[in-house]
Write a protein that holds these residues in place. Structure first.
Motif, PDB file in Angstrom:
ATOM      1  N   PRO A  14       0.836  -1.205   0.000  1.00 20.19           N
ATOM      2  CA  PRO A  14       0.000   0.000   0.000  1.00 20.19           C
ATOM      3  C   PRO A  14       0.875   1.260   0.000  1.00 20.19           C
ATOM      4  N   ILE A  15       0.669   2.121  -0.972  1.00 20.18           N
ATOM      5  CA  ILE A  15       1.392   3.388  -1.066  1.00 20.18           C
ATOM      6  C   ILE A  15       0.400   4.489  -0.728  1.00 20.18           C
ATOM      7  N   GLN A  16       0.712   5.286   0.282  1.00 20.48           N
ATOM      8  CA  GLN A  16      -0.185   6.383   0.651  1.00 20.48           C
ATOM      9  C   GLN A  16       0.061   7.616  -0.206  1.00 20.48           C
ATOM     10  N   ASN A  17       1.344   7.931  -0.426  1.00 23.01           N
ATOM     11  CA  ASN A  17       1.710   9.127  -1.191  1.00 23.01           C
ATOM     12  C   ASN A  17       2.829   8.773  -2.148  1.00 23.01           C
ATOM     13  N   LEU A  18       2.703   9.193  -3.391  1.00 28.07           N
ATOM     14  CA  LEU A  18       3.725   8.942  -4.405  1.00 28.07           C
ATOM     15  C   LEU A  18       4.200  10.281  -4.938  1.00 28.07           C
ATOM     16  N   PHE A  19       5.491  10.549  -4.797  1.00 31.10           N
ATOM     17  CA  PHE A  19       6.118  11.768  -5.289  1.00 31.10           C
ATOM     18  C   PHE A  19       7.037  11.393  -6.446  1.00 31.10           C
ATOM     19  N   MET A  20       6.818  11.981  -7.601  1.00 31.53           N
ATOM     20  CA  MET A  20       7.646  11.703  -8.774  1.00 31.53           C
ATOM     21  C   MET A  20       7.844  12.983  -9.574  1.00 31.53           C
ATOM     22  N   PRO A  21       8.970  13.058 -10.329  1.00 30.88           N
ATOM     23  CA  PRO A  21       9.097  14.181 -11.250  1.00 30.88           C
ATOM     24  C   PRO A  21       8.079  14.012 -12.381  1.00 30.88           C
ATOM     25  N   LYS A  22       7.857  15.067 -13.123  1.00 33.66           N
ATOM     26  CA  LYS A  22       6.931  15.015 -14.257  1.00 33.66           C
ATOM     27  C   LYS A  22       7.340  13.880 -15.177  1.00 33.66           C
ATOM     28  N   ILE A  23       6.359  13.127 -15.655  1.00 34.01           N
ATOM     29  CA  ILE A  23       6.623  12.031 -16.584  1.00 34.01           C
ATOM     30  C   ILE A  23       6.493  12.591 -17.991  1.00 34.01           C
ATOM     31  N   TYR A  24       7.625  12.695 -18.676  1.00 33.08           N
ATOM     32  CA  TYR A  24       7.639  13.210 -20.038  1.00 33.08           C
ATOM     33  C   TYR A  24       7.385  12.069 -21.010  1.00 33.08           C
ATOM     34  N   ASN A  25       7.012  12.426 -22.237  1.00 29.92           N
ATOM     35  CA  ASN A  25       6.718  11.397 -23.241  1.00 29.92           C
ATOM     36  C   ASN A  25       7.868  10.433 -23.451  1.00 29.92           C
ATOM     37  N   LYS A  26       9.117  10.934 -23.336  1.00 28.38           N
ATOM     38  CA  LYS A  26      10.261  10.045 -23.557  1.00 28.38           C
ATOM     39  C   LYS A  26      10.542   9.147 -22.356  1.00 28.38           C
ATOM     40  N   SER A  27       9.822   9.358 -21.255  1.00 29.42           N
ATOM     41  CA  SER A  27      10.040   8.546 -20.058  1.00 29.42           C
ATOM     42  C   SER A  27       9.648   7.107 -20.314  1.00 29.42           C
ATOM     43  N   ILE A  28      10.229   6.224 -19.530  1.00 24.69           N
ATOM     44  CA  ILE A  28       9.918   4.820 -19.713  1.00 24.69           C
ATOM     45  C   ILE A  28       8.485   4.535 -19.275  1.00 24.69           C
ATOM     46  N   ILE A  29       7.884   3.597 -19.939  1.00 27.45           N
ATOM     47  CA  ILE A  29       6.472   3.281 -19.727  1.00 27.45           C
ATOM     48  C   ILE A  29       6.209   2.786 -18.297  1.00 27.45           C
ATOM     49  N   THR A  30       7.202   2.163 -17.658  1.00 25.09           N
ATOM     50  CA  THR A  30       6.966   1.646 -16.308  1.00 25.09           C
ATOM     51  C   THR A  30       6.671   2.764 -15.314  1.00 25.09           C
ATOM     52  N   ALA A  31       7.191   3.968 -15.541  1.00 28.72           N
ATOM     53  CA  ALA A  31       6.874   5.098 -14.664  1.00 28.72           C
ATOM     54  C   ALA A  31       5.388   5.407 -14.746  1.00 28.72           C
ATOM     55  N   LYS A  32       4.849   5.425 -15.956  1.00 31.81           N
ATOM     56  CA  LYS A  32       3.424   5.714 -16.144  1.00 31.81           C
ATOM     57  C   LYS A  32       2.560   4.609 -15.549  1.00 31.81           C
ATOM     58  N   ILE A  33       2.946   3.368 -15.782  1.00 33.43           N
ATOM     59  CA  ILE A  33       2.177   2.234 -15.250  1.00 33.43           C
ATOM     60  C   ILE A  33       2.237   2.226 -13.725  1.00 33.43           C
ATOM     61  N   GLY A  34       3.423   2.469 -13.167  1.00 30.74           N
ATOM     62  CA  GLY A  34       3.574   2.508 -11.715  1.00 30.74           C
ATOM     63  C   GLY A  34       2.722   3.579 -11.086  1.00 30.74           C
ATOM     64  N   LYS A  35       2.721   4.769 -11.683  1.00 24.54           N
ATOM     65  CA  LYS A  35       1.900   5.880 -11.181  1.00 24.54           C
ATOM     66  C   LYS A  35       0.426   5.488 -11.217  1.00 24.54           C
ATOM     67  N   GLU A  36      -0.043   4.981 -12.366  1.00 21.14           N
ATOM     68  CA  GLU A  36      -1.449   4.607 -12.526  1.00 21.14           C
ATOM     69  C   GLU A  36      -1.855   3.523 -11.520  1.00 21.14           C
ATOM     70  N   THR A  37      -0.992   2.528 -11.323  1.00 25.86           N
ATOM     71  CA  THR A  37      -1.286   1.440 -10.389  1.00 25.86           C
ATOM     72  C   THR A  37      -1.378   1.964  -8.961  1.00 25.86           C
ATOM     73  N   ALA A  38      -0.425   2.813  -8.575  1.00 27.13           N
ATOM     74  CA  ALA A  38      -0.437   3.368  -7.216  1.00 27.13           C
ATOM     75  C   ALA A  38      -1.700   4.196  -6.981  1.00 27.13           C
ATOM     76  N   VAL A  39      -2.061   5.032  -7.934  1.00 27.29           N
ATOM     77  CA  VAL A  39      -3.249   5.894  -7.791  1.00 27.29           C
ATOM     78  C   VAL A  39      -4.518   5.039  -7.755  1.00 27.29           C
ATOM     79  N   GLN A  40      -4.610   4.023  -8.625  1.00 27.89           N
ATOM     80  CA  GLN A  40      -5.776   3.130  -8.615  1.00 27.89           C
ATOM     81  C   GLN A  40      -5.921   2.397  -7.284  1.00 27.89           C
ATOM     82  N   ASN A  41      -4.779   2.168  -6.620  1.00 28.18           N
ATOM     83  CA  ASN A  41      -4.802   1.472  -5.327  1.00 28.18           C
ATOM     84  C   ASN A  41      -4.871   2.428  -4.144  1.00 28.18           C
ATOM     85  N   GLY A  42      -5.188   3.708  -4.406  1.00 26.56           N
ATOM     86  CA  GLY A  42      -5.459   4.646  -3.324  1.00 26.56           C
ATOM     87  C   GLY A  42      -4.375   5.654  -2.986  1.00 26.56           C
TER      88      GLY A  42
END
Length: 191
Positions: A14-42
């Motif tokens: 369980p992640i309560q708060n996730l702090f990340m730099p802006k995800i730019y288009n050239k960023s790796i896809i796992t950053a986007k998936i990780g962010k989405e998964t954490a947010v979906q899980n609260g």
């Protein structure tokens, strides 16, 4: 390293708060998936920016970095200053000299008692100029034994010795723990 395991971590813990730099288009896809998964899980999501300040338990956390989409992935590492009982700990991720120099040019106070040495002790970071401003008493290098990159590099170790820091390495010292009580730092290592 970086955010490769974030999707799995966000799924398992369980992640309560996730702090990340802006995800730019050239960023790796796992950053986007990780962010989405954490947010979906609260998790609450915060895009980091210089000056953000918050509390985690007894620690006051301040984001020191400033980000640019043109930076290489290592230089987009989040620089964080954690403070507890007048003890400052500087976390640097894998940032290299370019980001270190930007912090110095912007007159960001990086003076610390404990430094998590950037990029596993690579010679692409921890410049003498940076270390002379940070003035750490302890320098902690997270590095695997016999790694293929030959981290930490000899140049970095020399610079750390020159600045007077006690060097601690996970390959030599194992787990490294600091306890903070009454303005004292107690160091423990365990292999």
């Amino acid at each position: 390293d970086h955010v490769g395991a974030l999707p799995e971590i966000a799924e398992l813990y369980p992640i309560q708060n996730l702090f990340m730099p802006k995800i730019y288009n050239k960023s790796i896809i796992t950053a986007k998936i990780g962010k989405e998964t954490a947010v979906q899980n609260g998790a609450a999501f915060y895009e980091v920016d210089r000056g953000i300040n918050f509390q985690i338990g007894e620690f006051e956390i301040t984001i020191l970095s400033d980000y640019d989409g043109n930076l290489e992935e290592n230089d987009r590492s989040v620089f964080v200053m954690a403070e507890i009982d007048n003890t400052k700990i500087l976390f640097t991720g894998d940032a290299e000299t370019k980001t270190e120099n930007k912090l110095l040019e912007d007159n960001i106070n990086i003076d610390c008692d404990i430094l998590k040495v950037s990029h596993h002790g690579s010679n692409t970071s921890s410049s003498e100029r940076f270390l002379s401003e940070a003035t750490p008493d302890y320098a902690v290098i997270s590095v695997g034994k016999g790694n293929s990159y030959s981290h930490p590099h000899t140049e970095t170790l020399k610079s750390l010795k020159k600045c007077g820091a006690k060097i601690l390495r996970t390959d030599n010292n194992g787990d490294i723990t600091f306890d903070f009580t009454d303005d004292n730092i107690e160091l423990k290592t365990e292999k």
